[in-house]
Scaffold this motif. Structure first.
Motif, PDB file in Angstrom:
ATOM      1  N   GLY A 130      46.236  71.679  43.861  1.00 53.27           N
ATOM      2  CA  GLY A 130      46.064  71.864  42.421  1.00 53.27           C
ATOM      3  C   GLY A 130      45.531  70.586  41.798  1.00 53.27           C
ATOM      4  N   ALA A 131      45.488  70.606  40.472  1.00 56.01           N
ATOM      5  CA  ALA A 131      44.835  69.522  39.723  1.00 56.01           C
ATOM      6  C   ALA A 131      45.381  68.140  40.072  1.00 56.01           C
ATOM      7  N   GLY A 132      46.628  68.071  40.523  1.00 53.55           N
ATOM      8  CA  GLY A 132      47.242  66.771  40.809  1.00 53.55           C
ATOM      9  C   GLY A 132      46.543  65.994  41.904  1.00 53.55           C
ATOM     10  N   THR A 189      44.905  66.268  34.597  1.00 48.84           N
ATOM     11  CA  THR A 189      45.480  67.540  35.034  1.00 48.84           C
ATOM     12  C   THR A 189      45.675  68.436  33.806  1.00 48.84           C
ATOM     13  N   PHE A 190      46.135  69.610  34.014  1.00 52.96           N
ATOM     14  CA  PHE A 190      46.330  70.541  32.900  1.00 52.96           C
ATOM     15  C   PHE A 190      47.614  70.226  32.155  1.00 52.96           C
ATOM     16  N   ARG A 191      48.708  70.158  32.928  1.00 54.78           N
ATOM     17  CA  ARG A 191      50.006  69.893  32.292  1.00 54.78           C
ATOM     18  C   ARG A 191      50.091  68.448  31.871  1.00 54.78           C
ATOM     19  N   GLY A 192      49.397  67.586  32.596  1.00 53.65           N
ATOM     20  CA  GLY A 192      49.465  66.160  32.211  1.00 53.65           C
ATOM     21  C   GLY A 192      48.954  65.981  30.795  1.00 53.65           C
ATOM     22  N   PHE A 196      34.081  73.134  26.387  1.00 56.42           N
ATOM     23  CA  PHE A 196      35.265  72.791  27.202  1.00 56.42           C
ATOM     24  C   PHE A 196      34.833  72.535  28.659  1.00 56.42           C
ATOM     25  N   TYR A 197      33.964  73.435  29.168  1.00 55.54           N
ATOM     26  CA  TYR A 197      33.557  73.283  30.574  1.00 55.54           C
ATOM     27  C   TYR A 197      32.537  72.171  30.748  1.00 55.54           C
ATOM     28  N   GLU A 198      31.685  72.002  29.750  1.00 56.76           N
ATOM     29  CA  GLU A 198      30.710  70.905  29.833  1.00 56.76           C
ATOM     30  C   GLU A 198      31.440  69.568  29.890  1.00 56.76           C
ATOM     31  N   ALA A 199      32.493  69.398  29.096  1.00 51.75           N
ATOM     32  CA  ALA A 199      33.280  68.158  29.096  1.00 51.75           C
ATOM     33  C   ALA A 199      33.863  67.928  30.483  1.00 51.75           C
ATOM     34  N   ARG A 200      34.322  69.022  31.164  1.00 60.25           N
ATOM     35  CA  ARG A 200      34.919  68.849  32.481  1.00 60.25           C
ATOM     36  C   ARG A 200      33.858  68.601  33.544  1.00 60.25           C
ATOM     37  N   ARG A 201      32.666  69.185  33.352  1.00 59.49           N
ATOM     38  CA  ARG A 201      31.567  68.910  34.302  1.00 59.49           C
ATOM     39  C   ARG A 201      31.155  67.448  34.213  1.00 59.49           C
ATOM     40  N   ILE A 217      34.054  80.887  36.906  1.00 58.96           N
ATOM     41  CA  ILE A 217      35.448  80.427  37.016  1.00 58.96           C
ATOM     42  C   ILE A 217      36.364  81.600  36.691  1.00 58.96           C
ATOM     43  N   VAL A 218      37.510  81.685  37.348  1.00 60.70           N
ATOM     44  CA  VAL A 218      38.474  82.757  37.086  1.00 60.70           C
ATOM     45  C   VAL A 218      39.312  82.358  35.886  1.00 60.70           C
ATOM     46  N   TRP A 219      39.150  83.039  34.770  1.00 57.37           N
ATOM     47  CA  TRP A 219      39.939  82.736  33.585  1.00 57.37           C
ATOM     48  C   TRP A 219      41.293  83.425  33.638  1.00 57.37           C
ATOM     49  N   PHE A 220      42.174  83.048  32.774  1.00 57.16           N
ATOM     50  CA  PHE A 220      43.476  83.719  32.689  1.00 57.16           C
ATOM     51  C   PHE A 220      43.241  85.184  32.327  1.00 57.16           C
ATOM     52  N   GLY A 221      43.966  86.053  33.015  1.00 55.02           N
ATOM     53  CA  GLY A 221      43.785  87.493  32.776  1.00 55.02           C
ATOM     54  C   GLY A 221      42.703  88.088  33.652  1.00 55.02           C
ATOM     55  N   GLU A 222      41.990  87.246  34.414  1.00 55.30           N
ATOM     56  CA  GLU A 222      40.958  87.761  35.329  1.00 55.30           C
ATOM     57  C   GLU A 222      41.479  87.721  36.763  1.00 55.30           C
ATOM     58  N   VAL A 223      41.000  88.632  37.563  1.00 54.30           N
ATOM     59  CA  VAL A 223      41.476  88.674  38.951  1.00 54.30           C
ATOM     60  C   VAL A 223      40.747  87.624  39.786  1.00 54.30           C
ATOM     61  N   GLY A 249      49.982  68.734  44.754  1.00 52.39           N
ATOM     62  CA  GLY A 249      49.436  68.460  43.420  1.00 52.39           C
ATOM     63  C   GLY A 249      49.304  69.672  42.538  1.00 52.39           C
ATOM     64  N   THR A 250      50.276  70.585  42.640  1.00 54.70           N
ATOM     65  CA  THR A 250      50.230  71.734  41.732  1.00 54.70           C
ATOM     66  C   THR A 250      51.595  71.958  41.114  1.00 54.70           C
ATOM     67  N   SER A 251      51.565  72.348  39.840  1.00 56.09           N
ATOM     68  CA  SER A 251      52.826  72.618  39.122  1.00 56.09           C
ATOM     69  C   SER A 251      53.410  73.959  39.549  1.00 56.09           C
ATOM     70  N   ALA A 252      52.681  74.670  40.395  1.00 50.05           N
ATOM     71  CA  ALA A 252      53.160  75.945  40.965  1.00 50.05           C
ATOM     72  C   ALA A 252      53.586  76.924  39.869  1.00 50.05           C
ATOM     73  N   VAL A 302      50.927  78.714  37.964  1.00 48.02           N
ATOM     74  CA  VAL A 302      49.897  79.745  37.833  1.00 48.02           C
ATOM     75  C   VAL A 302      49.939  80.689  39.042  1.00 48.02           C
ATOM     76  N   GLN A 303      49.989  81.972  38.703  1.00 46.77           N
ATOM     77  CA  GLN A 303      49.995  83.027  39.712  1.00 46.77           C
ATOM     78  C   GLN A 303      48.627  83.697  39.750  1.00 46.77           C
ATOM     79  N   PRO A 304      48.233  84.344  40.855  1.00 45.91           N
ATOM     80  CA  PRO A 304      49.019  84.472  42.094  1.00 45.91           C
ATOM     81  C   PRO A 304      48.921  83.286  43.058  1.00 45.91           C
ATOM     82  N   ILE A 312      53.848  67.944  48.305  1.00 49.36           N
ATOM     83  CA  ILE A 312      53.378  66.578  48.038  1.00 49.36           C
ATOM     84  C   ILE A 312      53.081  66.491  46.543  1.00 49.36           C
ATOM     85  N   ASN A 313      54.008  65.869  45.794  1.00 46.37           N
ATOM     86  CA  ASN A 313      53.937  65.888  44.341  1.00 46.37           C
ATOM     87  C   ASN A 313      54.957  64.881  43.807  1.00 46.37           C
ATOM     88  N   PRO A 314      54.561  64.018  42.848  1.00 48.36           N
ATOM     89  CA  PRO A 314      55.552  63.065  42.309  1.00 48.36           C
ATOM     90  C   PRO A 314      56.703  63.779  41.587  1.00 48.36           C
TER      91      PRO A 314
HETATM   92  C1  BV8 Z   1      45.814  87.274  36.893  1.00 50.47           C
HETATM   93  C2  BV8 Z   1      40.373  78.159  36.051  1.00 50.47           C
HETATM   94  C3  BV8 Z   1      45.999  89.502  36.403  1.00 50.47           C
HETATM   95  C4  BV8 Z   1      40.234  77.794  34.641  1.00 50.47           C
HETATM   96  C5  BV8 Z   1      42.683  78.693  36.196  1.00 50.47           C
HETATM   97  C6  BV8 Z   1      53.837  85.463  34.164  1.00 50.47           C
HETATM   98  C7  BV8 Z   1      54.131  85.461  35.505  1.00 50.47           C
HETATM   99  C8  BV8 Z   1      53.138  85.499  36.458  1.00 50.47           C
HETATM  100  C9  BV8 Z   1      51.812  85.522  36.086  1.00 50.47           C
HETATM  101  C10 BV8 Z   1      51.538  85.499  34.745  1.00 50.47           C
HETATM  102  C11 BV8 Z   1      52.516  85.481  33.787  1.00 50.47           C
HETATM  103  N1  BV8 Z   1      51.911  85.476  32.571  1.00 50.47           N
HETATM  104  C12 BV8 Z   1      50.565  85.485  32.748  1.00 50.47           C
HETATM  105  C13 BV8 Z   1      50.349  85.514  34.054  1.00 50.47           C
HETATM  106  C14 BV8 Z   1      49.100  85.554  34.704  1.00 50.47           C
HETATM  107  C15 BV8 Z   1      48.423  84.190  34.723  1.00 50.47           C
HETATM  108  C16 BV8 Z   1      49.366  83.020  34.931  1.00 50.47           C
HETATM  109  O1  BV8 Z   1      49.731  82.715  36.033  1.00 50.47           O
HETATM  110  N2  BV8 Z   1      49.740  82.376  33.818  1.00 50.47           N
HETATM  111  C17 BV8 Z   1      50.648  81.245  33.917  1.00 50.47           C
HETATM  112  C18 BV8 Z   1      50.312  80.257  32.800  1.00 50.47           C
HETATM  113  C19 BV8 Z   1      52.083  81.759  33.812  1.00 50.47           C
HETATM  114  N3  BV8 Z   1      47.541  84.259  35.846  1.00 50.47           N
HETATM  115  C20 BV8 Z   1      46.330  84.762  35.650  1.00 50.47           C
HETATM  116  O2  BV8 Z   1      45.909  85.132  34.569  1.00 50.47           O
HETATM  117  C21 BV8 Z   1      45.493  84.927  36.902  1.00 50.47           C
HETATM  118  N4  BV8 Z   1      44.982  86.240  36.910  1.00 50.47           N
HETATM  119  O3  BV8 Z   1      47.005  87.211  36.949  1.00 50.47           O
HETATM  120  O4  BV8 Z   1      45.160  88.424  36.762  1.00 50.47           O
HETATM  121  C22 BV8 Z   1      45.247  90.690  36.682  1.00 50.47           C
HETATM  122  C23 BV8 Z   1      45.646  91.493  37.728  1.00 50.47           C
HETATM  123  C24 BV8 Z   1      44.961  92.641  37.949  1.00 50.47           C
HETATM  124  C25 BV8 Z   1      43.889  92.970  37.139  1.00 50.47           C
HETATM  125  C26 BV8 Z   1      43.498  92.143  36.090  1.00 50.47           C
HETATM  126  C27 BV8 Z   1      44.170  90.990  35.860  1.00 50.47           C
HETATM  127  C28 BV8 Z   1      44.323  83.970  36.881  1.00 50.47           C
HETATM  128  C29 BV8 Z   1      44.838  82.561  36.976  1.00 50.47           C
HETATM  129  C30 BV8 Z   1      43.659  81.627  37.078  1.00 50.47           C
HETATM  130  C31 BV8 Z   1      43.475  80.934  35.756  1.00 50.47           C
HETATM  131  N5  BV8 Z   1      42.439  79.936  35.912  1.00 50.47           N
HETATM  132  N6  BV8 Z   1      41.703  77.834  36.422  1.00 50.47           N
HETATM  133  C32 BV8 Z   1      39.927  76.348  34.529  1.00 50.47           C
HETATM  134  O5  BV8 Z   1      40.225  75.575  35.470  1.00 50.47           O
HETATM  135  O6  BV8 Z   1      39.391  75.997  33.479  1.00 50.47           O
HETATM  136  S1  BV8 Z   1      44.263  78.137  36.338  1.00 50.47           S
HETATM  137  C33 BV8 Z   1      44.208  76.491  35.922  1.00 50.47           C
HETATM  138  O7  BV8 Z   1      45.515  76.092  35.628  1.00 50.47           O
HETATM  139  C34 BV8 Z   1      43.805  75.634  37.056  1.00 50.47           C
HETATM  140  O8  BV8 Z   1      42.825  76.161  37.881  1.00 50.47           O
HETATM  141  C35 BV8 Z   1      45.083  75.431  37.799  1.00 50.47           C
HETATM  142  O9  BV8 Z   1      45.235  76.423  38.755  1.00 50.47           O
HETATM  143  C36 BV8 Z   1      46.092  75.659  36.749  1.00 50.47           C
HETATM  144  C37 BV8 Z   1      46.763  74.352  36.499  1.00 50.47           C
HETATM  145  O10 BV8 Z   1      47.669  74.257  37.529  1.00 50.47           O
HETATM  146  P1  BV8 Z   1      47.717  72.982  38.455  1.00 50.47           P
HETATM  147  O11 BV8 Z   1      46.484  72.915  39.270  1.00 50.47           O
HETATM  148  O12 BV8 Z   1      48.990  73.087  39.149  1.00 50.47           O
HETATM  149  O13 BV8 Z   1      47.671  71.744  37.479  1.00 50.47           O
HETATM  150  P2  BV8 Z   1      48.861  71.226  36.572  1.00 50.47           P
HETATM  151  O14 BV8 Z   1      48.297  70.223  35.637  1.00 50.47           O
HETATM  152  O15 BV8 Z   1      49.605  72.406  36.031  1.00 50.47           O
HETATM  153  O16 BV8 Z   1      49.857  70.485  37.597  1.00 50.47           O
HETATM  154  C38 BV8 Z   1      49.455  69.285  38.216  1.00 50.47           C
HETATM  155  C39 BV8 Z   1      50.551  68.925  39.199  1.00 50.47           C
HETATM  156  O17 BV8 Z   1      50.124  67.789  39.938  1.00 50.47           O
HETATM  157  C40 BV8 Z   1      51.873  68.551  38.541  1.00 50.47           C
HETATM  158  O18 BV8 Z   1      52.929  69.167  39.236  1.00 50.47           O
HETATM  159  C41 BV8 Z   1      51.941  67.026  38.713  1.00 50.47           C
HETATM  160  O19 BV8 Z   1      53.270  66.584  38.908  1.00 50.47           O
HETATM  161  C42 BV8 Z   1      51.165  66.845  39.988  1.00 50.47           C
HETATM  162  N7  BV8 Z   1      50.516  65.546  40.160  1.00 50.47           N
HETATM  163  C43 BV8 Z   1      50.085  64.690  39.209  1.00 50.47           C
HETATM  164  N8  BV8 Z   1      49.512  63.607  39.806  1.00 50.47           N
HETATM  165  C44 BV8 Z   1      49.588  63.814  41.150  1.00 50.47           C
HETATM  166  C45 BV8 Z   1      50.224  65.039  41.383  1.00 50.47           C
HETATM  167  N9  BV8 Z   1      50.443  65.522  42.609  1.00 50.47           N
HETATM  168  C46 BV8 Z   1      50.031  64.775  43.645  1.00 50.47           C
HETATM  169  N10 BV8 Z   1      49.406  63.585  43.521  1.00 50.47           N
HETATM  170  C47 BV8 Z   1      49.173  63.079  42.288  1.00 50.47           C
HETATM  171  N11 BV8 Z   1      48.554  61.879  42.160  1.00 50.47           N
END
Ligand code: BV8
Ligand code: ZN
Length: 246
Positions: free
Chosen positions: A15-17, A26-29, A58-63, A152-158, A181-184, A186-188, A206-208
């Motif tokens: 993940g983003a970490g 990162t996202f949560r950071g 938003f995406y241009e800034a990340r690119r 990119i797969v947005w929230f709500g997209e498969v 490096g993921t906050s674990a 986002v599903q699935p 592997i995560n602080p």
């Molecule tokens: C779907 C692209 C349905 C965009 C992304 C309730 C329960 C279960 C699911 C849901 C729910 N409510 C809603 C949902 C569904 C939703 C979801 O999971 N929501 C979450 C918020 C609860 N999921 C979806 O919508 C998915 N699709 O479910 O479809 C469906 C089914 C059938 C038919 C139609 C529809 C789609 C999810 C994908 C979304 N897109 N990314 C973009 O990037 O712009 S997700 C996006 O957020 C990122 O890609 C990434 O995956 C996520 C952020 O997570 P992380 O990568 O973990 O990053 P984060 O900042 O959170 O954490 C960083 C971690 O790193 C931390 O733990 C930190 O401690 C650690 N760290 C920091 N530094 C370091 C480190 N670790 C190691 N080393 C370091 N140096």
């Protein structure tokens, strides 16, 4: 504690970490915010329908940010592990920054797509686009003139079915699963760690920080990925070669 099969495979979810030490926020950071918008609101089809230019800003800034970053020791270690294990290694990432590929990882399952690919909303044509900065937002399809969105797969997209199926299969069969490096949250994607544990794999986090996946882990490396990945790689190779049994 499960004991690794004699010569197992390794599956990894990042993940983003893992990109944090490369300078990518990162996202949560960032508190899950971008210019005051919640990421879930901007990375969403309804945001695109309402205001494609803001979504593209938003995406241009990340690119622009990602283009200025290089892979760190976390990415490089996983690329080395892939070279050592060959077909016994699978890397799935939630990241869209492309840094695993830049680090030399040859087979990356990009569960959430890529900042560097765009898809025409009119004809569906998907192509690579690494132009930074983009001259016009939103970019237009050369074939039909349609608006191009980030591939990119947005929230709500498969997730891409073939990609996630491959990740699930690797997680269910592996002897060792690394969740890096993921906050674990986002599903699935986050479910891969549970699938691995249910399949009898050793799971290492592997995560602080602690995460919702910590509970299914057999071993915790409570540190930044870049700092410990060399050790993780060596221990992983020992583990799947049958030496490990912790
Ligand atoms: C779907 C692209 C349905 C965009 C992304 C309730 C329960 C279960 C699911 C849901 C729910 N409510 C809603 C949902 C569904 C939703 C979801 O999971 N929501 C979450 C918020 C609860 N999921 C979806 O919508 C998915 N699709 O479910 O479809 C469906 C089914 C059938 C038919 C139609 C529809 C789609 C999810 C994908 C979304 N897109 N990314 C973009 O990037 O712009 S997700 C996006 O957020 C990122 O890609 C990434 O995956 C996520 C952020 O997570 P992380 O990568 O973990 O990053 P984060 O900042 O959170 O954490 C960083 C971690 O790193 C931390 O733990 C930190 O401690 C650690 N760290 C920091 N530094 C370091 C480190 N670790 C190691 N080393 C370091 N140096
Ligand atoms: Zn088109």
């Amino acid at each position: 504690m499960s004991v690794a099969p004699p010569r197992g495979s390794v599956a990894v979810l990042t993940g983003a970490g893992i990109s944090a030490e490369s300078g990518l926020s990162t996202f949560r950071g960032a508190g899950g915010l971008w210019e005051g918008h919640r990421v879930e609101e901007v990375a969403h089809p309804s945001a695109w329908a309402r205001d494609p230019v803001t979504v593209w800003r938003f995406y241009e800034a990340r690119r622009v940010q990602a283009a200025a970053c290089a892979p760190n020791k976390g990415h490089l270690g996983l690329a080395r592990l892939e070279r050592r294990l060959g077909g016994r290694f699978t890397l799935a990432t939630q990241n869209v920054d492309g840094l695993h590929g830049q680090a030399g990882s040859a087979n990356v399952l990009e569960l959430h797509g890529s900042l560097w690919r765009v898809r025409c909303t009119a004809c569906g044509r998907e192509e690579e686009n690494r132009t930074v900065p983009l001259p016009v937002l939103p970019p237009r399809c050369a074939a039909c003139g349609g608006l191009q969105r980030p591939a990119i797969v947005w929230f709500g997209e498969v997730l891409p079915e073939d990609v996630f199926t491959a990740a699930m299969e690797a997680a269910s069969r592996c002897a060792l699963f690394l969740i890096v490096g993921t906050s674990a949250v986002v599903q699935p994607a986050a479910s891969l760690a549970v699938i691995a544990a249910d399949g009898g794999a050793q799971v290492w986090e592997i995560n602080p920080d602690e995460t919702p996946a910590t509970g299914v882990c057999d071993r915790i490396w409570r540190a930044p990925a870049g700092e410990v990945m060399d050790d993780v790689v060596e221990e992983a190779i020992r583990w799947v070669s049958g030496a490990g049994s912790r």
